[in-house]
Design a protein around this motif. Structure first.
Motif, PDB file in Angstrom:
ATOM      1  N   TYR A  91       0.811  -1.214   0.000  1.00 29.16           N
ATOM      2  CA  TYR A  91       0.000   0.000   0.000  1.00 29.16           C
ATOM      3  C   TYR A  91       0.851   1.273   0.000  1.00 29.16           C
ATOM      4  CZ  TYR A  91      -3.566  -3.386   0.368  1.00 29.16           C
ATOM      5  OH  TYR A  91      -4.376  -4.470   0.082  1.00 29.16           O
ATOM      6  N   ALA A  92       2.150   1.097  -0.283  1.00 31.72           N
ATOM      7  CA  ALA A  92       3.039   2.235  -0.529  1.00 31.72           C
ATOM      8  C   ALA A  92       3.431   2.166  -2.003  1.00 31.72           C
ATOM      9  CB  ALA A  92       4.263   2.180   0.377  1.00 31.72           C
ATOM     10  N   ILE A  93       2.516   2.622  -2.854  1.00 31.69           N
ATOM     11  CA  ILE A  93       2.679   2.469  -4.310  1.00 31.69           C
ATOM     12  C   ILE A  93       3.838   3.341  -4.801  1.00 31.69           C
ATOM     13  CG2 ILE A  93       1.583   2.783  -6.561  1.00 31.69           C
ATOM     14  CD1 ILE A  93       0.370   0.521  -4.894  1.00 31.69           C
ATOM     15  N   ARG A  94       4.756   2.704  -5.530  1.00 33.38           N
ATOM     16  CA  ARG A  94       5.916   3.418  -6.065  1.00 33.38           C
ATOM     17  C   ARG A  94       5.718   3.839  -7.515  1.00 33.38           C
ATOM     18  NH1 ARG A  94       9.544  -0.459  -6.944  1.00 33.38           N
ATOM     19  NH2 ARG A  94       9.085  -0.196  -9.159  1.00 33.38           N
ATOM     20  N   ASP A  95       4.914   3.073  -8.250  1.00 37.18           N
ATOM     21  CA  ASP A  95       4.664   3.395  -9.662  1.00 37.18           C
ATOM     22  C   ASP A  95       3.301   2.824 -10.027  1.00 37.18           C
ATOM     23  OD1 ASP A  95       4.541   3.744 -12.386  1.00 37.18           O
ATOM     24  OD2 ASP A  95       6.566   3.000 -12.794  1.00 37.18           O
ATOM     25  N   TYR A  96       2.347   3.722 -10.254  1.00 42.08           N
ATOM     26  CA  TYR A  96       0.980   3.289 -10.493  1.00 42.08           C
ATOM     27  C   TYR A  96       0.768   2.670 -11.873  1.00 42.08           C
ATOM     28  CZ  TYR A  96      -2.785   3.697  -7.143  1.00 42.08           C
ATOM     29  OH  TYR A  96      -3.669   3.442  -6.144  1.00 42.08           O
ATOM     30  N   TYR A  97       1.747   2.814 -12.747  1.00 45.74           N
ATOM     31  CA  TYR A  97       1.625   2.267 -14.103  1.00 45.74           C
ATOM     32  C   TYR A  97       2.497   1.024 -14.299  1.00 45.74           C
ATOM     33  CZ  TYR A  97      -1.070   6.333 -15.620  1.00 45.74           C
ATOM     34  OH  TYR A  97      -2.055   7.286 -15.776  1.00 45.74           O
ATOM     35  N   ASP A  98       2.901   0.407 -13.206  1.00 43.19           N
ATOM     36  CA  ASP A  98       3.801  -0.744 -13.300  1.00 43.19           C
ATOM     37  C   ASP A  98       3.358  -1.820 -12.326  1.00 43.19           C
ATOM     38  OD1 ASP A  98       5.927  -2.239 -14.189  1.00 43.19           O
ATOM     39  OD2 ASP A  98       7.488  -0.950 -13.345  1.00 43.19           O
ATOM     40  N   VAL A  99       3.767  -3.048 -12.601  1.00 44.20           N
ATOM     41  CA  VAL A  99       3.556  -4.126 -11.639  1.00 44.20           C
ATOM     42  C   VAL A  99       4.853  -4.363 -10.878  1.00 44.20           C
ATOM     43  CG1 VAL A  99       1.681  -5.236 -12.901  1.00 44.20           C
ATOM     44  CG2 VAL A  99       4.057  -5.892 -13.389  1.00 44.20           C
ATOM     45  N   ASP A 100       4.738  -5.061  -9.773  1.00 51.27           N
ATOM     46  CA  ASP A 100       5.889  -5.218  -8.890  1.00 51.27           C
ATOM     47  C   ASP A 100       6.929  -6.155  -9.512  1.00 51.27           C
ATOM     48  OD1 ASP A 100       6.587  -4.306  -6.086  1.00 51.27           O
ATOM     49  OD2 ASP A 100       7.147  -6.417  -6.032  1.00 51.27           O
ATOM     50  N   PRO A 101       8.177  -5.701  -9.626  1.00 48.59           N
ATOM     51  CA  PRO A 101       9.195  -6.545 -10.259  1.00 48.59           C
ATOM     52  C   PRO A 101       9.481  -7.833  -9.497  1.00 48.59           C
ATOM     53  CG  PRO A 101      10.171  -4.556  -9.312  1.00 48.59           C
ATOM     54  CD  PRO A 101       8.698  -4.372  -9.275  1.00 48.59           C
ATOM     55  N   ASP A 102       9.239  -7.838  -8.182  1.00 54.11           N
ATOM     56  CA  ASP A 102       9.404  -9.078  -7.404  1.00 54.11           C
ATOM     57  C   ASP A 102       8.613 -10.233  -8.008  1.00 54.11           C
ATOM     58  OD1 ASP A 102      11.069  -8.068  -5.453  1.00 54.11           O
ATOM     59  OD2 ASP A 102       9.521  -7.904  -3.904  1.00 54.11           O
ATOM     60  N   LEU A 103       7.499  -9.916  -8.657  1.00 53.51           N
ATOM     61  CA  LEU A 103       6.542 -10.937  -9.058  1.00 53.51           C
ATOM     62  C   LEU A 103       6.790 -11.481 -10.457  1.00 53.51           C
ATOM     63  CD1 LEU A 103       3.322  -9.205  -7.650  1.00 53.51           C
ATOM     64  CD2 LEU A 103       4.896 -10.767  -6.493  1.00 53.51           C
ATOM     65  N   ALA A 104       7.871 -11.022 -11.080  1.00 55.85           N
ATOM     66  CA  ALA A 104       8.168 -11.436 -12.453  1.00 55.85           C
ATOM     67  C   ALA A 104       9.353 -12.383 -12.503  1.00 55.85           C
ATOM     68  CB  ALA A 104       8.448 -10.217 -13.322  1.00 55.85           C
ATOM     69  N   VAL A 105       9.270 -13.393 -13.338  1.00 53.12           N
ATOM     70  CA  VAL A 105      10.417 -14.268 -13.616  1.00 53.12           C
ATOM     71  C   VAL A 105      11.421 -13.512 -14.468  1.00 53.12           C
ATOM     72  CG1 VAL A 105      11.151 -16.403 -14.751  1.00 53.12           C
ATOM     73  CG2 VAL A 105       9.025 -16.365 -13.401  1.00 53.12           C
ATOM     74  N   ASP A 106      10.912 -12.832 -15.487  1.00 56.27           N
ATOM     75  CA  ASP A 106      11.731 -11.986 -16.355  1.00 56.27           C
ATOM     76  C   ASP A 106      11.311 -10.538 -16.077  1.00 56.27           C
ATOM     77  OD1 ASP A 106      12.998 -10.562 -18.322  1.00 56.27           O
ATOM     78  OD2 ASP A 106      12.281 -11.788 -19.999  1.00 56.27           O
ATOM     79  N   VAL A 107      12.117  -9.819 -15.318  1.00 60.32           N
ATOM     80  CA  VAL A 107      11.725  -8.485 -14.850  1.00 60.32           C
ATOM     81  C   VAL A 107      11.409  -7.550 -16.015  1.00 60.32           C
ATOM     82  CG1 VAL A 107      12.501  -6.464 -13.544  1.00 60.32           C
ATOM     83  CG2 VAL A 107      12.988  -8.764 -12.691  1.00 60.32           C
ATOM     84  N   LYS A 108      12.157  -7.684 -17.096  1.00 63.11           N
ATOM     85  CA  LYS A 108      11.922  -6.803 -18.247  1.00 63.11           C
ATOM     86  C   LYS A 108      10.519  -7.007 -18.827  1.00 63.11           C
ATOM     87  CE  LYS A 108      15.429  -8.039 -20.799  1.00 63.11           C
ATOM     88  NZ  LYS A 108      16.074  -9.046 -19.920  1.00 63.11           N
TER      89      LYS A 108
END
Length: 559
Positions: A91-108
């Motif tokens: 609930y401390a949003i850093r970028d409202y137009y992005d998903v959390d990089p933690d949750l990606a296998v391939d961050v790009k």
């Protein structure tokens, strides 16, 4: 889905798919692991659908502040002084137009992985809810993924003014932000140097208009400005429309176009009703079937947020949840009159718009030592939650297998909850996950029995015409029913259900429930059915139903 009760399954992707069981307090992502969007496989979704859920709430999908370093992908490292836990608050949003990089296998390709999850979810006839956090953003807010032409929050603010309706934030001119130091926890505190640079200071998310927020404030967040001058009598400045309004509308439309089917709106009451009245109809022009679910805690304004604010559903926390928790815990003040008060007084006329639940990310786990200590003690309360109204009911991942929420996880501490701040493995859930097979083969017989019970409950309630479309009748309290026993009838033109619950831990319930003529229409014929067990109850035909119920149990009788 209009013919079915909404059943929401809430999960944090960060925790849901994590197979690592190391669980080092304050552990890094490398030590404790993290779940990915890709871990929520077809098999996982089929398991969720088997509970008769029809919506999945993916908590923490949007990019938020954390201490994990993604600078190699062009994302600036967050400052530990303004991040709670290593994983950070969703609930401390850093970028409202992005998903959390933690949750990606391939961050790009993180957004593509989220889009694939939405597609998989829809492929299992499940709809997608994500969080919309309108009241505040992370102190480190900066959008790297925003579409061309979008201005970041605060980029055009006049920082010399504490309030301007054209500013996105509130300021404390001439004073730098002071990192709170009281209550710092170790060993995370070794990462904090007290030197977070913010000058002038911005107001904190929980309406702390000071340069020196306290440690128990939402110090990691910045309050967004919807045109209310809080420090001068809460004057409204809504004409012209404040910039935050249009920015938030565009964000909601962005995610709607990604295929999201609903938004759980965080701390909805901290944002003016006028904004909701303005924004919700506009977003629903993109998708009329969207649902807006508001986190709300003041029963005095529920009706206003539904009617004027245009919300579809609101939390029934201060009311049903609180009353049921007292009954589950067998507290001296517990009384089934609290249930009656909720539907007859507190939400009378709009009960179908209230979301009922017994667990979510903010609340204690039922099976935790600090709540009930045993998941089965909540089964009568879950029956009430699922049958009292026509509105949605929610299940929090792990609840269906009795997760206890144990452990000194990190920032969250050992507080009977499943942490939202830390990298962690969820033991009971991991047994159902079974290394990614999602077949429950590692569950104990008691855990399997509990999950089967939840499946049966929602099998009954999710398709019940009496629950979705019916009226409610309060069964008069019989002489041999104490204040831990309650019965009511849900009835429609197609179905009649007698719901009987016994919260008493020692006494059995034996009562003869008389069915009023306007509900019965004709004498019921034997047998009738207890839908929670599919057991036929051979009772004499007539206008009453004899009920025998053991301690801490429930029946849903179709007659």
């Amino acid at each position: 889905m209009d013919d079915k009760q909404i059943v929401i399954y809430q999960l944090l992707p960060r925790l849901f798919g994590n197979k690592n069981s190391t669980n080092v307090p304050y552990g890094t992502i490398e030590q404790n692991g993290v779940g990915k969007f890709n871990d929520i496989t077809d098999q996982a979704l089929a398991g969720i659908a088997s509970l008769h859920a029809n919506y999945v709430w993916y908590t923490g999908a949007i990019a938020h502040a954390s201490l994990t370093d993604y600078s190699a992908y062009g994302i600036k490292v967050d400052d530990a002084d303004v991040v709670k836990g290593r994983a950070g608050s969703p609930y401390a949003i850093r970028d409202y137009y992005d998903v959390d990089p933690d949750l990606a296998v391939d961050v790009k390709n993180r957004m593509q992985e989220f889009e694939a999850l939405v597609k998989r979810t829809h492929g299992k006839n499940l709809k997608v809810i994500i969080d919309f956090v309108p009241n505040h953003v992370a102190r480190s807010y900066h959008s790297y993924a925003k579409p061309e032409g979008v201005a970041d929050f605060g980029s055009n603010d006049d920082v010399t003014r504490s309030f301007s309706a054209q500013n996105d934030f509130y300021y404390v001119p001439g004073q730098p932000f002071v990192v709170p130091t009281n209550g710092l926890k170790t060993p995370l505190s070794v990462l904090q140097d007290g030197k977070f640079d913010e000058n002038p200071a911005k107001a904190t998310g929980n309406d702390a208009f000071t340069a020196s927020p306290k440690y128990d404030d939402w110090y990691e967040t910045i309050k967004l400005n919807y045109g209310i001058d809080y420090q001068n009598g809460k004057q409204n400045h809504f004409d012209p429309i404040p910039p935050v309004w249009t920015k938030m509308r565009d964000i909601l439309i962005f995610w709607t176009k990604k295929g999201v089917d609903g938004f759980r709106c965080d701390m909805a009451e901290m944002v003016p009703i006028a904004f909701w009245n303005w924004v919700i109809p506009q977003v629903k022009q993109v998708n009329p079937d969207l649902i807006f679910l508001g986190e709300a805690y003041n029963p005095q304004v529920y009706k206003q947020y539904l009617e004027e604010g245009k919300f579809d559903y609101l939390y029934d926390k201060v009311g049903l949840y609180d009353g049921l928790k007292r009954l589950i815990r067998n507290e001296p003040s517990a009384d089934v009159k609290d249930i009656r008060h909720v539907w007859q007084v507190e939400s009378a006329g709009f009960g179908k718009h209230m979301l009922r639940f017994l667990e979510n990310h903010d609340e204690e786990r039922i099976a935790s030592a600090g709540f009930a200590g045993k998941a089965e003690l909540a089964l009568p309360a879950m029956v009430v939650s699922a049958t009292l109204g026509s509105g949605p009911v929610m299940l929090y991942f792990g609840q269906e297998v009795g997760e206890k929420g144990q452990g000194q996880e990190g920032f969250g501490g050992d507080d009977n909850r499943t942490t939202i701040f830390d990298y962690w493995g969820i033991p009971s859930h991991q047994k159902w996950m079974n290394g990614g097979l999602f077949d429950g083969q590692k569950l104990s017989s008691e855990e399997q029995k509990l999950r089967s019970w939840y499946k049966q409950l929602f099998k009954v309630t999710s398709v019940s015409d009496a629950i979705k479309n019916g009226e409610i009748y309060d069964v008069p309290q019989a002489a041999n029913m104490n204040n831990r026993m309650y019965a009511f009838i849900r009835y429609s033109g197609k179905q009649r259900l007698l719901v009987v619950v016994n919260f008493d831990r020692h006494a059995s319930l034996e009562a003869n429930i008389e069915i009023p003529d306007h509900i019965l229409k004709v004498k019921h014929s034997s047998p009738v059915t207890d839908l929670l067990t599919d057991r036929k109850l051979n009772i004499p035909a007539g206008t009453s139903i004899p009920v025998t119920l053991g301690p801490v149990s429930a029946q849903v009788i179709e007659f």
